[in-house]
Design a protein around this motif. Structure first.
Motif, PDB file in Angstrom:
ATOM      1  N   LEU A 121     -54.547 -10.098  11.997  1.00  0.00           N
ATOM      2  CA  LEU A 121     -55.432 -11.229  12.266  1.00  0.00           C
ATOM      3  C   LEU A 121     -55.437 -12.145  11.051  1.00  0.00           C
ATOM      4  CD1 LEU A 121     -58.536  -9.396  13.820  1.00  0.00           C
ATOM      5  CD2 LEU A 121     -56.782 -10.695  15.033  1.00  0.00           C
ATOM      6  N   ASP A 122     -55.621 -13.436  11.295  1.00  0.00           N
ATOM      7  CA  ASP A 122     -55.704 -14.403  10.203  1.00  0.00           C
ATOM      8  C   ASP A 122     -57.144 -14.737   9.840  1.00  0.00           C
ATOM      9  OD1 ASP A 122     -52.906 -14.719  10.008  1.00  0.00           O
ATOM     10  OD2 ASP A 122     -52.945 -16.077  11.718  1.00  0.00           O
ATOM     11  N   LEU A 123     -58.058 -14.555  10.774  1.00  0.00           N
ATOM     12  CA  LEU A 123     -59.450 -14.947  10.575  1.00  0.00           C
ATOM     13  C   LEU A 123     -60.323 -14.131  11.495  1.00  0.00           C
ATOM     14  CD1 LEU A 123     -61.611 -17.140   9.605  1.00  0.00           C
ATOM     15  CD2 LEU A 123     -60.987 -18.347  11.714  1.00  0.00           C
ATOM     16  N   ILE A 124     -61.478 -13.711  11.014  1.00  0.00           N
ATOM     17  CA  ILE A 124     -62.459 -13.095  11.900  1.00  0.00           C
ATOM     18  C   ILE A 124     -63.798 -13.778  11.672  1.00  0.00           C
ATOM     19  CG2 ILE A 124     -61.300 -10.856  11.990  1.00  0.00           C
ATOM     20  CD1 ILE A 124     -63.484  -9.746  10.178  1.00  0.00           C
ATOM     21  N   LEU A 125     -64.589 -13.826  12.730  1.00  0.00           N
ATOM     22  CA  LEU A 125     -65.947 -14.346  12.665  1.00  0.00           C
ATOM     23  C   LEU A 125     -66.870 -13.188  12.969  1.00  0.00           C
ATOM     24  CD1 LEU A 125     -65.350 -17.598  14.707  1.00  0.00           C
ATOM     25  CD2 LEU A 125     -65.363 -17.352  12.229  1.00  0.00           C
ATOM     26  N   THR A 126     -67.727 -12.857  12.038  1.00  0.00           N
ATOM     27  CA  THR A 126     -68.573 -11.687  12.187  1.00  0.00           C
ATOM     28  C   THR A 126     -69.929 -11.919  11.542  1.00  0.00           C
ATOM     29  OG1 THR A 126     -68.782  -9.332  11.678  1.00  0.00           O
ATOM     30  CG2 THR A 126     -67.552 -10.650  10.103  1.00  0.00           C
ATOM     31  N   PRO A 127     -70.988 -11.352  12.108  1.00  0.00           N
ATOM     32  CA  PRO A 127     -72.298 -11.459  11.484  1.00  0.00           C
ATOM     33  C   PRO A 127     -72.517 -10.402  10.404  1.00  0.00           C
ATOM     34  CG  PRO A 127     -72.510 -10.349  13.565  1.00  0.00           C
ATOM     35  CD  PRO A 127     -71.060 -10.755  13.435  1.00  0.00           C
ATOM     36  N   GLN A 128     -71.559  -9.498  10.233  1.00  0.00           N
ATOM     37  CA  GLN A 128     -71.702  -8.392   9.287  1.00  0.00           C
ATOM     38  C   GLN A 128     -70.835  -8.614   8.059  1.00  0.00           C
ATOM     39  OE1 GLN A 128     -70.653  -4.912  11.482  1.00  0.00           O
ATOM     40  NE2 GLN A 128     -72.184  -5.245  13.052  1.00  0.00           N
ATOM     41  N   ILE A 129     -71.369  -8.240   6.918  1.00  0.00           N
ATOM     42  CA  ILE A 129     -70.606  -8.290   5.676  1.00  0.00           C
ATOM     43  C   ILE A 129     -70.326  -6.854   5.261  1.00  0.00           C
ATOM     44  CG2 ILE A 129     -70.625  -8.956   3.251  1.00  0.00           C
ATOM     45  CD1 ILE A 129     -72.440 -11.272   4.004  1.00  0.00           C
ATOM     46  N   GLY A 130     -69.067  -6.515   5.139  1.00  0.00           N
ATOM     47  CA  GLY A 130     -68.683  -5.148   4.786  1.00  0.00           C
ATOM     48  C   GLY A 130     -68.308  -5.026   3.321  1.00  0.00           C
ATOM     49  N   GLN A 131     -67.809  -3.890   2.955  1.00  0.00           N
ATOM     50  CA  GLN A 131     -67.382  -3.601   1.585  1.00  0.00           C
ATOM     51  C   GLN A 131     -65.899  -3.909   1.449  1.00  0.00           C
ATOM     52  OE1 GLN A 131     -69.479  -2.672  -0.817  1.00  0.00           O
ATOM     53  NE2 GLN A 131     -71.174  -2.736   0.621  1.00  0.00           N
ATOM     54  N   HIS A 132     -65.546  -5.197   1.463  1.00  0.00           N
ATOM     55  CA  HIS A 132     -64.150  -5.616   1.403  1.00  0.00           C
ATOM     56  C   HIS A 132     -63.977  -6.671   0.329  1.00  0.00           C
ATOM     57  CE1 HIS A 132     -63.045  -3.446   5.064  1.00  0.00           C
ATOM     58  NE2 HIS A 132     -64.237  -3.793   5.508  1.00  0.00           N
ATOM     59  N   VAL A 133     -62.744  -6.960  -0.010  1.00  0.00           N
ATOM     60  CA  VAL A 133     -62.442  -7.959  -1.032  1.00  0.00           C
ATOM     61  C   VAL A 133     -62.294  -9.357  -0.423  1.00  0.00           C
ATOM     62  CG1 VAL A 133     -61.345  -6.305  -2.569  1.00  0.00           C
ATOM     63  CG2 VAL A 133     -59.970  -7.482  -0.860  1.00  0.00           C
ATOM     64  N   PHE A 134     -62.610  -9.509   0.851  1.00  0.00           N
ATOM     65  CA  PHE A 134     -62.496 -10.792   1.512  1.00  0.00           C
ATOM     66  C   PHE A 134     -63.637 -11.705   1.091  1.00  0.00           C
ATOM     67  CE2 PHE A 134     -61.035  -7.597   4.710  1.00  0.00           C
ATOM     68  CZ  PHE A 134     -59.688  -7.826   4.546  1.00  0.00           C
ATOM     69  N   LYS A 135     -63.416 -13.018   1.215  1.00  0.00           N
ATOM     70  CA  LYS A 135     -64.475 -13.987   0.968  1.00  0.00           C
ATOM     71  C   LYS A 135     -65.196 -14.260   2.283  1.00  0.00           C
ATOM     72  CE  LYS A 135     -62.387 -16.422  -2.868  1.00  0.00           C
ATOM     73  NZ  LYS A 135     -61.967 -17.732  -3.396  1.00  0.00           N
ATOM     74  N   PHE A 136     -66.506 -14.233   2.238  1.00  0.00           N
ATOM     75  CA  PHE A 136     -67.316 -14.507   3.407  1.00  0.00           C
ATOM     76  C   PHE A 136     -67.985 -15.860   3.226  1.00  0.00           C
ATOM     77  CE2 PHE A 136     -66.848  -9.958   3.433  1.00  0.00           C
ATOM     78  CZ  PHE A 136     -66.728  -9.647   4.760  1.00  0.00           C
TER      79      PHE A 136
END
Length: 67
Positions: A40-55
């Motif tokens: 996937l190139d992009l996800i839209l989610t209401p949750q913030i997980g423990q990842h190195v991605f920018k939200f």
């Protein structure tokens, strides 16, 4: 993100994009896994997980309970 939220915030903007958008509604952990693996190139989610991605927040929803 639920389907109704998507419709209210993003759906009307899709025709203006210069690229195709493939939409999938799925479990958050599975989509984060697919994002991490390049499926996937992009996800839209209401949750913030423990990842190195920018939200980045793109919308704010205010709910009122009147009784």
């Amino acid at each position: 993100m639920c389907f109704e939220t998507f419709q209210q915030t993003l759906e009307e903007q899709l025709p203006e994009l210069a690229f195709d958008v493939i939409i999938r509604f799925d479990e958050n952990q599975k989509m984060l896994h697919d994002l991490d693996n390049g499926a996937l190139d992009l996800i839209l989610t209401p949750q913030i997980g423990q990842h190195v991605f920018k939200f980045h927040a793109y919308s704010v929803i205010l709910g009122l309970v009147i009784g």
